[in-house]
Design an enzyme around this catalytic site. Structure first.
Site, mmCIF file in Angstrom:
data_model
loop_
_atom_site.group_PDB
_atom_site.id
_atom_site.type_symbol
_atom_site.label_atom_id
_atom_site.label_comp_id
_atom_site.label_asym_id
_atom_site.label_seq_id
_atom_site.Cartn_x
_atom_site.Cartn_y
_atom_site.Cartn_z
ATOM 1 N N ASP A 119 0.830 -1.331 -0.066
ATOM 2 C CA ASP A 119 -0.036 0.149 0.188
ATOM 3 C C ASP A 119 0.964 1.170 0.029
ATOM 4 O O ASP A 119 1.921 1.514 -0.819
ATOM 5 C CB ASP A 119 -0.980 -0.083 1.354
ATOM 6 C CG ASP A 119 -2.194 1.066 1.116
ATOM 7 O OD1 ASP A 119 -2.868 0.761 0.328
ATOM 8 O OD2 ASP A 119 -1.955 1.910 1.837
ATOM 9 N N TRP A 120 0.465 2.246 1.028
ATOM 10 C CA TRP A 120 1.527 3.458 0.784
ATOM 11 C C TRP A 120 2.901 3.294 1.203
ATOM 12 O O TRP A 120 3.720 3.891 1.018
ATOM 13 C CB TRP A 120 0.963 4.495 1.787
ATOM 14 C CG TRP A 120 -0.042 5.477 1.077
ATOM 15 C CD1 TRP A 120 -1.392 5.674 1.121
ATOM 16 C CD2 TRP A 120 0.744 6.593 0.314
ATOM 17 N NE1 TRP A 120 -1.800 6.505 0.040
ATOM 18 C CE2 TRP A 120 -0.776 7.316 -0.334
ATOM 19 C CE3 TRP A 120 1.714 7.053 -0.013
ATOM 20 C CZ2 TRP A 120 -0.443 8.330 -1.036
ATOM 21 C CZ3 TRP A 120 1.717 8.102 -0.871
ATOM 22 C CH2 TRP A 120 0.722 8.723 -1.440
ATOM 23 N N TRP A 160 -12.202 3.465 -3.863
ATOM 24 C CA TRP A 160 -11.720 3.439 -2.402
ATOM 25 C C TRP A 160 -11.445 4.884 -1.826
ATOM 26 O O TRP A 160 -11.693 5.436 -0.814
ATOM 27 C CB TRP A 160 -10.282 2.767 -2.172
ATOM 28 C CG TRP A 160 -9.558 3.416 -0.899
ATOM 29 C CD1 TRP A 160 -8.306 3.818 -0.831
ATOM 30 C CD2 TRP A 160 -10.181 2.792 0.486
ATOM 31 N NE1 TRP A 160 -8.005 3.983 0.699
ATOM 32 C CE2 TRP A 160 -9.066 3.247 1.318
ATOM 33 C CE3 TRP A 160 -11.126 2.104 0.991
ATOM 34 C CZ2 TRP A 160 -9.383 3.492 2.571
ATOM 35 C CZ3 TRP A 160 -11.352 2.046 2.301
ATOM 36 C CH2 TRP A 160 -10.391 2.647 3.296
ATOM 37 N N ASP A 246 -7.866 -8.501 -3.367
ATOM 38 C CA ASP A 246 -7.778 -7.032 -3.447
ATOM 39 C C ASP A 246 -8.449 -6.271 -4.521
ATOM 40 O O ASP A 246 -7.974 -6.425 -5.666
ATOM 41 C CB ASP A 246 -6.048 -6.668 -3.382
ATOM 42 C CG ASP A 246 -6.061 -5.246 -3.003
ATOM 43 O OD1 ASP A 246 -7.010 -4.335 -2.983
ATOM 44 O OD2 ASP A 246 -4.824 -4.753 -2.867
ATOM 45 N N HIS A 275 -6.281 -7.127 0.322
ATOM 46 C CA HIS A 275 -5.376 -6.062 0.478
ATOM 47 C C HIS A 275 -4.461 -6.259 1.489
ATOM 48 O O HIS A 275 -3.358 -5.839 1.199
ATOM 49 C CB HIS A 275 -6.102 -4.694 0.343
ATOM 50 C CG HIS A 275 -5.169 -3.611 0.335
ATOM 51 N ND1 HIS A 275 -4.595 -3.058 -0.799
ATOM 52 C CD2 HIS A 275 -4.968 -2.589 1.343
ATOM 53 C CE1 HIS A 275 -3.887 -2.067 -0.622
ATOM 54 N NE2 HIS A 275 -4.448 -1.600 0.626
#
Length: 294
Positions: A119-120, A160, A246, A275
């Site tokens: 993710d980030w 999202w 995901d 995810h």
């Protein structure tokens, strides 16, 4: 800088998370929290989380990383976990987060790093090795991407971002329970521990809106340069794990990312994972270490 600090008692007796906290003073006297486990003189697994999680996300992978004789460093981005949380959403920029991780690497003088990201953690983390390549040896990448600004954002991410923007006081525990149905209620609550109320969620609210969505967006040029680094310059070993369920950064996004990582072998596809693929735990680490050894 006006910032909130989550009370320590919020982090007492969290299931599966008995790690001692460590703190570093960052920009503007902000305090960053990191887990720091294992041999101080060994190679490092630098584990970077995303939104709306924190280092708790890695609790099932950390024992396997330690068993592989790695030092595990898992920071909480500012605005998350036990790190300080500036109240002003404008504080949270791509550069603010990236600079904080670079400062952590330099302060701890981390070397022989395996970048472990999702993710980030990947959107930020994947832009760092190109500027300190001598410190990085391996990559373990999961459900993430590069925000280059020259590729349209997927429908899953746009949905999202719209959802996140509609929930300024996001129910983190409920979200995690929906995303990972196998979580116990106590584990889901642990993900929400850093956020007593909406004031503590400025960083959570900002992350989806920081994804570069046009060529001139902040972070886009850096991410394009990172894409060139991973595709043309990277000489370390890589391993990819994909949570196949995901809807945001799943198989299509990860296959596109793999095409830009030089010599990345076929991924580990986890059919039941979504995810937050780190919840699959030790199997990811074990498969990655076996791949790195070849």
């Amino acid at each position: 800088m006006k910032a909130l600090r989550t009370p320590d008692e919020r982090f007492a007796d969290l299931p599966g998370y008995s790690f001692a906290p460590h703190y570093l003073e960052g920009a503007g006297a902000l305090r960053m929290h990191t887990l720091d486990e294992g041999p101080r003189d060994g190679p490092v697994a630098l584990c970077l989380h995303g939104q709306p999680t924190w280092s708790y996300l890695y609790r099932k992978m950390i024992p396997a990383l330690l068993a592989a004789n790695l030092r595990v460093v898992a920071p909480d981005f500012f605005g998350f976990g036990r790190s300080d949380k500036p109240e002003d959403e404008a504080t949270y920029t791509f550069a603010f987060h990236r600079d904080a991780i670079i400062a952590l690497i330099e302060a701890l003088d981390l070397k022989r790093i395996t970048l472990v990201c999702q993710d980030w953690g990947g959107l930020i983390g994947l832009t760092i090795p190109m500027d300190m390549p001598a410190r990085f040896e391996r990559l373990l990448v999961m459900n993430t991407g590069l925000g280059t600004g020259d590729v349209p954002l997927g429908e899953g991410f746009l949905a999202w971002r719209a959802f996140s923007n509609s929930k300024p006081d996001m129910d983190v525990a409920a979200l995690m329970k929906r995303a990972v149905p196998s979580l116990s209620d106590a584990e889901a609550a642990a993900y929400a521990a850093p956020f007593p109320d909406a004031r503590y969620k400025s960083g959570v609210r900002r992350f989806p809106n920081l994804v570069p969505d046009r060529p001139d967006a902040e972070g886009a040029a850096l991410s394009r340069r990172a894409r060139d680094f991973w595709s043309k310059t990277w000489t370390g070993k890589s391993f990819m794990a994909i949570g196949m369920q995901d809807p945001v950064l799943g198989p299509p996004a990860m296959r596109a990312l793999r095409a830009n990582i030089r010599n990345c072998p076929p991924p580990l596809e986890l059919s039941g994972a979504g995810h937050f693929v780190q919840e699959a735990g030790a199997v990811i680490v074990e498969k990655a270490m076996a791949s790195f050894a070849t």
